[in-house]
Design an enzyme around this catalytic site. Structure first.
Site, PDB file in Angstrom:
ATOM      1  N   ASP A 105      16.998 -13.326   0.646  1.00  0.00           N
ATOM      2  CA  ASP A 105      16.459 -12.120   0.025  1.00  0.00           C
ATOM      3  C   ASP A 105      17.627 -11.210  -0.376  1.00  0.00           C
ATOM      4  OD1 ASP A 105      14.636  -9.784  -0.469  1.00  0.00           O
ATOM      5  OD2 ASP A 105      13.195 -11.122   0.480  1.00  0.00           O
TER       6      ASP A 105
ATOM      7  N   HIS B  25      14.169  -4.543  -0.071  1.00  0.00           N
ATOM      8  CA  HIS B  25      13.233  -5.669  -0.087  1.00  0.00           C
ATOM      9  C   HIS B  25      13.501  -6.649   1.048  1.00  0.00           C
ATOM     10  CE1 HIS B  25      11.314  -9.341  -1.747  1.00  0.00           C
ATOM     11  NE2 HIS B  25      10.569  -8.533  -2.456  1.00  0.00           N
TER      12      HIS B  25
ATOM     13  N   SER C 262       5.668 -11.143  -2.288  1.00  0.00           N
ATOM     14  CA  SER C 262       6.854 -11.019  -1.434  1.00  0.00           C
ATOM     15  C   SER C 262       6.483 -10.655  -0.012  1.00  0.00           C
ATOM     16  CB  SER C 262       7.796  -9.934  -1.974  1.00  0.00           C
ATOM     17  OG  SER C 262       8.615 -10.420  -2.984  1.00  0.00           O
TER      18      SER C 262
END
Length: 748
Positions: free
Chosen positions: A144, A201, A528
């Site tokens: 990520d 994220h 996600s």
């Protein structure tokens, strides 16, 4: 190496945050006497709901429906009473009413503000968490945007050292940040220099999968409690593959390559690119090698729903995850001057907020700028905006937070975001810079219609905070990508649904990035977010069943999935219609049932060769995946649907098709299973044999399934059904998707 052309972080555009406005409200459980003790015989015909409503303060029970929703639950059997969001003053007034017995503030018994562990049936010191020891000993590799290592979710308090098989490392400039929870951190490509998350994220997804228990987690007071990941005792290995410039395929492959050597058990990737043949797909390539080494790869399905054939990460050796809602909303309402009320969501949470009415302004009617209806930066130039609530369309290349900033800069006092028509009833929560809320497209059009019907349109926004109890949950998120697969039509994708809408998890305090918060937690949405939920579930299963292969873990998750919502009705899509099989795959993950599936479909790795040759790839293309020379002319190829997969995806015109499945007994030593068939409309499904008998553990039994069109079959279309093997303890469900067509091919 060049960047991927369209690698997408599957965080839905304009990631979402949510807070509660009425900070003095708290959920109370209120016990009352039975209505017959306190009301007349004539009134006995009134239901319990009316009796419970009578205890609520007049300002709640007699006003608009947006206020009535503060009644969260009505109890009919366990007790006579209800749960409602109330202030302490309202409770004191309620105590004076005849029939009142007792009221107490709701206690947080489950340690989860993300809410998803409890929503998925995970409870502390019992069930799946206890059986798996919270994922102890399992290593989840997260590819990520990096990680914020100082976050309390990554504390190693109570964590054992990493397994002896671990061969990974922390980069030299990061080594002091690693511990027994965060056991590895590397950057790919290394030119960026540090695994520190500068986006947020990666921190969010890592903590969702395996974050530790953190008390007092919230976003501006919403979802207040103790946050925890799905596998809180699993170890985390971080591979930073994305930076502000995007995610390179070279970096992805390098990270997956390193993770295989490092000794991870699960790989979690919330990234993807446009669909392509597997031999040209870096994630499929890396995942094939990882699977060969016993590593389960979990990927997000994409955020291009509800478009047909938009699903990504389609390889059968990948667990592909779509997104669903929770039974929790962070509610906001807008009341118009005509007294109509519309519900939405918002995370705005000011210290002081006026709930009075303000005039409405629609920049689309102004027309001074090309994209003024999207409230883009610098497009709202009309001085008439000052002091008004502005209507803004979602999209246009601007994030939701940026739109609110544009409204505020133009002098607006509030904003109503109107979703696209494709979003359906999926709404988002953001921590805005001003009072703002997200509404559906249909409601947005009604608000616009009201505005056009009067010269003095007014509205007020009310923010009501966290509400739990949506019986329609889980609902497929509007953005969640759908099948059928383009790369492999004979494999049903996505495989599974997991929570992906308005998910609260860890967030770097240094990153604002499309949010308006300095909180250490954030609420965002996308596949996600659903991907790391399934990565955590896979880690729990790996800990509880260390000998299970990636295919066995995947099968256990799929064959035990839920196909109904909390109201025991079929799972709905974003338009609140029964969801297509190409939206939900096998269904919604049920971790506790997956822990004891009874039977699994353990795909033999060697079967991928005849499967790949059957896709009409060239010898070189297949060799690229297998990393060895291949001559498909010497291989007895198999159709895609012949792969020993836990689901069926069939396309045919007139000819019958027969496929074989082999089930492995992982339940009790001696058990018999009987088949139940629900044939898709217009299709005949027969199974031979109809009984599978097992006499020992790990024993295998095969059966054949024949699909035929019936005389009354429609000429074309998608139909669905299932076959289910049941014993007196287990139910093993195989979903069936059939595309009926008149010709040999159908262009999606």
């Amino acid at each position: 190496m060049k960047l991927l052309n369209i690698i997408i972080f599957f965080c839905i555009f304009g990631c979402i945050l949510w807070p509660s406005m009425q900070i003095n409200l708290e959920t109370y459980i209120v016990q009352v006497e039975s209505p017959e003790n306190k009301i007349s015989t004539q009134s006995l015909s009134h239901d319990l709901e009316s009796w419970y409503q009578s205890f609520l303060p007049n300002t709640i029970s007699s006003t608009s429906s947006n206020e009535e929703s503060r009644l969260i639950y009505s109890y009919h059997n366990v007790m006579k009473g209800f749960a409602a969001r109330l202030s302490a003053e309202e409770v004191k007034e309620m105590e004076k009413k005849p029939g009142f017995v007792y009221a107490w503030p709701e206690r947080i018994l489950s340690l989860h503000t993300t809410h998803t562990p409890s929503f998925l049936g995970l409870q502390q010191n019992m069930g799946m968490w206890k059986d798996s020891n919270y994922g102890k000993g399992v290593i989840i590799g997260v590819l990520d945007s990096g990680i914020f290592p100082d976050h309390p979710s990554f504390s190693d308090k109570g964590m054992p050292p990493p397994p002896v098989k671990w061969k990974g490392k922390c980069e030299s400039n990061f080594s002091t940040k690693c511990n027994n929870k965060l056991i590895g951190a590397r950057t790919f490509p290394q030119a960026n220099g540090s695994p520190i998350d500068d986006d947020g994220h990666g921190t969010h997804t890592a903590s969702t999968a395996a974050g530790g228990f953190v008390e007092g987690a919230n976003v501006y007071g919403n979802a207040n409690g103790t946050a925890v990941g799905i596998a809180p005792l699993a170890h985390l290995a971080i591979y930073k593959i994305c930076d502000s410039f995007g995610c390179s395929d070279s970096g992805i492959l390098a990270a997956m390559d390193a993770a295989i050597d490092d000794g991870v058990d699960i790989l979690s990737l919330s990234v993807g690119t446009s669909t392509s043949p597997f031999h040209n797909d870096p994630i499929a390539l890396g995942a094939y090698s990882a699977t060969q080494r016993g590593i389960l790869v979990v990927c997000s399905a994409g955020n291009s729903g509800p478009s047909e054939s938009s699903v990504l990460n389609e390889a059968p050796w990948i667990l592909t995850v779509g997104a669903s809602t929770l039974d929790r909303k962070i509610k906001a309402t807008v009341q118009l001057g005509n007294k109509k009320v519309f519900e939405g969501e918002s995370a705005f949470h000011p210290k002081a907020f006026s709930t009075k009415f303000f005039p409405l302004f629609d920049p689309a009617l102004d027309g001074s700028e090309f994209d003024s209806s999207y409230c883009g930066t610098g497009t709202l130039t009309n001085p008439a905006i000052k002091g008004k609530i502005v209507l803004c369309m979602v999209g246009g290349g601007y994030s939701r937070i940026v739109k609110g900033q544009a409204v505020q800069d133009a002098g607006g006092v509030g904003m109503i975001l109107i979703n696209s028509i494709d979003d359906g009833f999926t709404t988002s929560a953001d921590a805005h810079v001003l009072p703002a809320m997200d509404v559906t497209y249909d409601d947005g059009m009604k608000i616009t219609e009201y505005m056009n019907s009067t010269k003095k349109s007014i509205a007020r926004i009310t923010l009501q905070g966290t509400i739990i109890g949506d019986k329609n949950a889980p609902i497929v998120a509007g953005f969640s990508s759908r099948g059928p697969s383009i790369a492999t039509r004979g494999i049903l994708k996505p495989d599974i649904l997991g929570p992906g809408v308005n998910i609260l998890a860890a967030w770097p305090t240094s990153v604002e990035n499309n949010t308006n918060t300095k909180s250490t937690f954030n609420i965002i949405s996308g596949t996600s977010m659903s991907c790391p939920h399934l990565s955590g579930v896979a880690a729990l299963l790996k800990s509880a069943h260390p000998t299970w292969s990636p295919a066995a873990i995947k099968s256990a998750i799929m064959t035990t999935a839920d196909t109904v919502n909390l109201a025991n009705n079929p799972i709905l899509d974003e338009m609140l219609r029964p969801a297509s099989i190409f939206a939900i795959g096998a269904g919604h993950v049920n971790p506790s049932r997956a822990n004891d599936p009874g039977l699994v479909y353990d795909t033999k790795f060697k079967d991928y060769l005849p499967y790949l040759c059957g896709l009409n790839y060239t010898n070189r293309e297949v060799g690229n995946l297998l990393q060895r020379k291949v001559n498909c002319s010497e291989v007895k190829t198999i159709p895609e649907a012949q792969l020993n997969y836990p689901s069926f995806s069939i396309t045919f015109g007139t000819h019958s098709q027969t496929y074989t499945r082999t089930a492995t007994n992982v339940g009790e030593a001696k058990f018999s299973y009987n088949v139940e068939i629900v044939s898709p409309p217009g299709v005949s499904v027969t199974v031979k044999p109809s009984i599978l008998k097992f006499s020992k553990l790990n024993q295998k039994r095969s059966y054949q399934v024949t699909f035929s069109r019936t005389a009354n079959s429609s000429t074309s279309g998608v139909v669905q059904g299932f076959l289910k093997w049941t014993s007196n303890r287990h139910s093993v469900r195989n979903p069936i998707a059939v595309v009926l067509e008149e010709t040999a091919t159908l262009d999606f």
